[in-house]
Design a protein around this motif. Structure first.
Motif, PDB file in Angstrom:
ATOM      1  N   SER A 355       0.773  -1.191   0.104  1.00  0.00           N
ATOM      2  CA  SER A 355      -0.023  -0.107   0.086  1.00  0.00           C
ATOM      3  C   SER A 355       0.843   1.269   0.053  1.00  0.00           C
ATOM      4  CB  SER A 355      -0.816   0.055   1.155  1.00  0.00           C
ATOM      5  OG  SER A 355      -0.312   0.225   2.344  1.00  0.00           O
ATOM      6  N   GLN A 356       0.226   2.391  -0.171  1.00  0.00           N
ATOM      7  CA  GLN A 356       0.991   3.584  -0.370  1.00  0.00           C
ATOM      8  C   GLN A 356       1.473   4.009   1.169  1.00  0.00           C
ATOM      9  OE1 GLN A 356       2.274   5.214  -2.809  1.00  0.00           O
ATOM     10  NE2 GLN A 356       1.514   3.635  -4.225  1.00  0.00           N
ATOM     11  N   ASN A 357       0.796   3.375   2.080  1.00  0.00           N
ATOM     12  CA  ASN A 357       1.371   3.653   3.508  1.00  0.00           C
ATOM     13  C   ASN A 357       2.542   3.095   3.908  1.00  0.00           C
ATOM     14  OD1 ASN A 357       1.488   3.927   6.473  1.00  0.00           O
ATOM     15  ND2 ASN A 357      -0.536   3.198   6.982  1.00  0.00           N
ATOM     16  N   MET A 358       3.588   4.137   4.192  1.00  0.00           N
ATOM     17  CA  MET A 358       4.955   3.495   4.406  1.00  0.00           C
ATOM     18  C   MET A 358       5.275   2.625   5.566  1.00  0.00           C
ATOM     19  SD  MET A 358       8.505   5.874   4.731  1.00  0.00           S
ATOM     20  CE  MET A 358      10.043   5.075   4.909  1.00  0.00           C
ATOM     21  N   ASP A 359       4.216   2.519   6.480  1.00  0.00           N
ATOM     22  CA  ASP A 359       4.527   2.103   7.780  1.00  0.00           C
ATOM     23  C   ASP A 359       3.546   0.685   7.443  1.00  0.00           C
ATOM     24  OD1 ASP A 359       6.500   3.545   8.904  1.00  0.00           O
ATOM     25  OD2 ASP A 359       4.724   4.863   9.483  1.00  0.00           O
ATOM     26  N   ASP A 360       2.805   0.622   6.587  1.00  0.00           N
ATOM     27  CA  ASP A 360       1.726  -0.600   6.515  1.00  0.00           C
ATOM     28  C   ASP A 360       2.580  -2.053   6.163  1.00  0.00           C
ATOM     29  OD1 ASP A 360      -0.227  -2.317   6.293  1.00  0.00           O
ATOM     30  OD2 ASP A 360      -1.281  -1.181   4.488  1.00  0.00           O
ATOM     31  N   ASP A 361       2.641  -2.837   7.087  1.00  0.00           N
ATOM     32  CA  ASP A 361       3.477  -4.184   6.850  1.00  0.00           C
ATOM     33  C   ASP A 361       2.362  -5.319   6.256  1.00  0.00           C
ATOM     34  OD1 ASP A 361       1.870  -4.375   9.153  1.00  0.00           O
ATOM     35  OD2 ASP A 361       3.626  -5.253  10.380  1.00  0.00           O
ATOM     36  N   THR A 362       1.271  -5.111   5.962  1.00  0.00           N
ATOM     37  CA  THR A 362       0.211  -6.148   5.453  1.00  0.00           C
ATOM     38  C   THR A 362       0.932  -7.005   4.225  1.00  0.00           C
ATOM     39  OG1 THR A 362      -0.970  -4.456   3.934  1.00  0.00           O
ATOM     40  CG2 THR A 362      -1.662  -4.661   6.363  1.00  0.00           C
ATOM     41  N   SER A 363       1.815  -6.463   3.733  1.00  0.00           N
ATOM     42  CA  SER A 363       2.407  -7.284   2.627  1.00  0.00           C
ATOM     43  C   SER A 363       3.370  -8.752   3.041  1.00  0.00           C
ATOM     44  CB  SER A 363       3.050  -6.242   1.799  1.00  0.00           C
ATOM     45  OG  SER A 363       4.441  -5.859   2.334  1.00  0.00           O
ATOM     46  N   VAL A 364       3.661  -8.372   4.301  1.00  0.00           N
ATOM     47  CA  VAL A 364       4.552  -9.665   5.009  1.00  0.00           C
ATOM     48  C   VAL A 364       3.747 -10.791   4.969  1.00  0.00           C
ATOM     49  CG1 VAL A 364       5.842 -10.278   6.908  1.00  0.00           C
ATOM     50  CG2 VAL A 364       5.852  -7.939   6.158  1.00  0.00           C
ATOM     51  N   VAL A 365       4.152 -11.910   4.410  1.00  0.00           N
ATOM     52  CA  VAL A 365       3.334 -13.195   4.551  1.00  0.00           C
ATOM     53  C   VAL A 365       4.056 -14.004   5.449  1.00  0.00           C
ATOM     54  CG1 VAL A 365       1.895 -12.893   2.342  1.00  0.00           C
ATOM     55  CG2 VAL A 365       4.394 -13.933   2.237  1.00  0.00           C
ATOM     56  N   SER A 366       5.468 -14.057   5.553  1.00  0.00           N
ATOM     57  CA  SER A 366       6.182 -14.602   6.422  1.00  0.00           C
ATOM     58  C   SER A 366       7.539 -13.903   6.907  1.00  0.00           C
ATOM     59  CB  SER A 366       7.012 -15.940   5.520  1.00  0.00           C
ATOM     60  OG  SER A 366       5.918 -16.804   5.033  1.00  0.00           O
ATOM     61  N   HIS A 367       7.647 -14.223   8.213  1.00  0.00           N
ATOM     62  CA  HIS A 367       8.886 -13.535   8.949  1.00  0.00           C
ATOM     63  C   HIS A 367       9.325 -14.331   9.886  1.00  0.00           C
ATOM     64  CE1 HIS A 367      10.747  -9.992  10.696  1.00  0.00           C
ATOM     65  NE2 HIS A 367      10.528 -10.637  11.849  1.00  0.00           N
ATOM     66  N   PHE A 368      10.606 -14.452   9.860  1.00  0.00           N
ATOM     67  CA  PHE A 368      11.603 -15.406  10.641  1.00  0.00           C
ATOM     68  C   PHE A 368      12.508 -14.789  11.489  1.00  0.00           C
ATOM     69  CE2 PHE A 368       9.885 -17.819   6.870  1.00  0.00           C
ATOM     70  CZ  PHE A 368       9.126 -18.839   7.249  1.00  0.00           C
ATOM     71  N   ASP A 369      12.701 -15.342  12.569  1.00  0.00           N
ATOM     72  CA  ASP A 369      13.795 -14.732  13.508  1.00  0.00           C
ATOM     73  C   ASP A 369      14.807 -15.782  14.072  1.00  0.00           C
ATOM     74  OD1 ASP A 369      12.262 -15.970  15.197  1.00  0.00           O
ATOM     75  OD2 ASP A 369      11.757 -14.484  16.882  1.00  0.00           O
TER      76      ASP A 369
END
Length: 480
Positions: A355-369
């Motif tokens: 999205s055009q919202n710079m802080d929007d993280d809805t595009s993250v489908v996987s995150h690993f730590d």
């Protein structure tokens, strides 16, 4: 779901044992149950060391050439688009990080007779009803089999060396014309080279003897020597769609576009693309769009650029809470972009959800730590859309399959077949296929685009060529 969580085994020094763990040796002391050794979590006890388990690999070879290399690339060759039979031949380019800037060079390698053997995920039982995996003599038997089926154990290394002014921060070979390579120097120059004579010489060479001494360094003028960057850099990428098109980014925040004007000359746009507020760490061209590329930065953001729309990003978004070190654009699933961070995390994004919202993280489908130290390299497989490899400053190279989910019934069935007594940690991500260790200060990795399942990596102590045995989906079955 079959996976090899870690091909390393803890063992007592001067003591051979096939188990995953060897405790203190005593005839009166009950043996400890085997456990999965977790890098960065478990510590070795006094007198213990890690030992590589060769049965975890279809192929594993290591070599070094002197000075450490920060960067390497696999050179596309004419030996076949999809090669599965051992032994293999591999062409590589790399650049050194020498103590004295004048001692640096570019290496052009031919590694032939890369032997190996396809191993079974579930060991077969022998005549005594015991699993082959528990047979102490299996290592020597496998060595003999390797020589019969996949060539002798020792690969042959041949190389040519070309002098390079300063440390080679990054090197990339053009896919469409593999003899054309670009280098980023810590002197602040980006250079393009023609290595056709060296590659042709290596291809025509029939010498299979091991290289005893490094060849002499030859002086060669680059085709282009661009001095328009204000600082040194690391980011560079050739377009997979437009032959000769390239972008380079520096440690200030500038990105320059390169357009070929002939087979040996380029026009570099002096006006940079500007959008990041700190160092540009990596660049990736879109696998499906001629004019689209992505960049990542120490400022924690990723930007998507359209060269037709001026010198500002089409979209820029916050990707991580620390430096974004590396990115990889999936060539088999072009909506997926992977990014690796300085805090050890890595993320997968679906670009359709931006999205055009710079802080929007809805595009993250996987995150690993999983990793706890900086991610140094990340790359999608050329043959499996859901598979990617990651290297980290924690000295681990990990392979992930994002299509996997935890299946307790399948794991129980696999344990029953293998008579496995090891219980994997509950917090081990089910997508983690493989952990490779043994290299110190890992810098970069690449999948081989023509040999499914093969990865080449570089570290402070040399190079590894590896093919994990459980990356089976990339390899056709025997006789197919």
């Amino acid at each position: 779901m079959a996976r090899s969580a870690n091909p390393k085994k803890a063992k007592r020094k001067n003591k051979k044992n096939k188990g995953s763990y060897d405790g203190p040796s005593s005839s009166t002391m009950p043996s400890k149950p085997m456990t999965v050794w977790q890098p960065g979590v478990d510590k070795l006890e006094e007198g213990e060391e890690l030992e590589c388990d060769p049965s975890a690999y279809n192929s594993l070879h290591a070599f070094h050439v002197g000075w450490p290399c920060l960067s390497l690339d696999v050179v596309h060759d004419s030996l076949g688009l999809v090669r599965t039979d051992f032994p293999h031949t591999v062409y590589l380019v790399s650049g050194t990080q020498a103590e004295n800037p004048a001692w640096n060079s570019i290496g052009i390698f031919k590694v032939s007779n890369v032997s190996g053997k396809r191993r079974k995920l579930v060991p077969s039982e022998n005549a005594d009803g015991e699993s082959d995996a528990d047979d102490d003599s299996s290592d020597s038997d496998e060595d003999t089999d390797d020589e019969e089926a996949g060539g002798s154990k020792a690969p042959s290394l041949q190389m040519r060396r070309v002098a390079h002014g300063g440390c080679v921060n990054r090197i990339r070979a053009m896919a469409q014309s593999p003899h054309i390579c670009a280098t980023w120097s810590d002197s602040g120059h980006v250079q393009i080279w023609d290595f056709s004579s060296h590659l042709n010489g290596l291809a025509e060479s029939k010498t299979e003897a091991a290289m005893k001494d490094p060849p002499p360094v030859v002086n060669q003028a680059p085709l282009v020597n661009f001095k328009g960057h204000n600082e040194e850099g690391y980011a560079i990428d050739w377009s997979p769609r437009v032959a000769g098109r390239m972008v380079s980014g520096d440690c200030r925040n500038s990105i320059h576009l390169w357009e070929p004007t002939s087979g040996s000359s380029w026009n570099v746009d002096p006006a940079p693309f500007l959008g990041h507020v700190s160092s540009v760490e990596d660049l990736q061209w879109s696998p499906t769009e001629d004019d689209i590329f992505a960049s990542c930065s120490v400022d924690g953001t990723i930007a998507i650029w359209d060269t037709r729309r001026g010198k500002v990003p089409a979209i820029r978004f916050k990707a991580h809470n620390a430096d974004v070190n590396v990115i990889s654009w999936n060539r088999l699933a072009s909506m997926m972009l992977a990014s690796g961070c300085d805090d050890g995390t890595f993320s997968i994004r679906d670009l359709r959800l931006l999205s055009q919202n710079m802080d929007d993280d809805t595009s993250v489908v996987s995150h690993f730590d999983y990793h706890k130290f900086p991610i140094t390299s990340i790359e999608w497989s050329h043959h499996e859309a859901s598979t990617l490899a990651v290297s980290s400053a924690d000295n681990q190279l990990t392979i992930w399959d994002l299509s996997l989910e935890k299946d307790e019934e399948e794991e129980a069935e696999f344990k029953a077949k293998t008579k496995e007594q090891v219980n994997a940690p509950a917090d081990l991500p089910p997508q983690l296929l493989f952990v490779h260790q043994g290299q110190k200060d890992l810098k970069e990795l690449h999948w081989h685009s023509q040999i499914p399942g093969m990865i080449v990596s570089t570290a402070a102590d040399g190079f590894n060529i590896l093919m994990p045995s459980n990356i089976q989906t990339t390899l056709p079955s025997e006789g197919s």
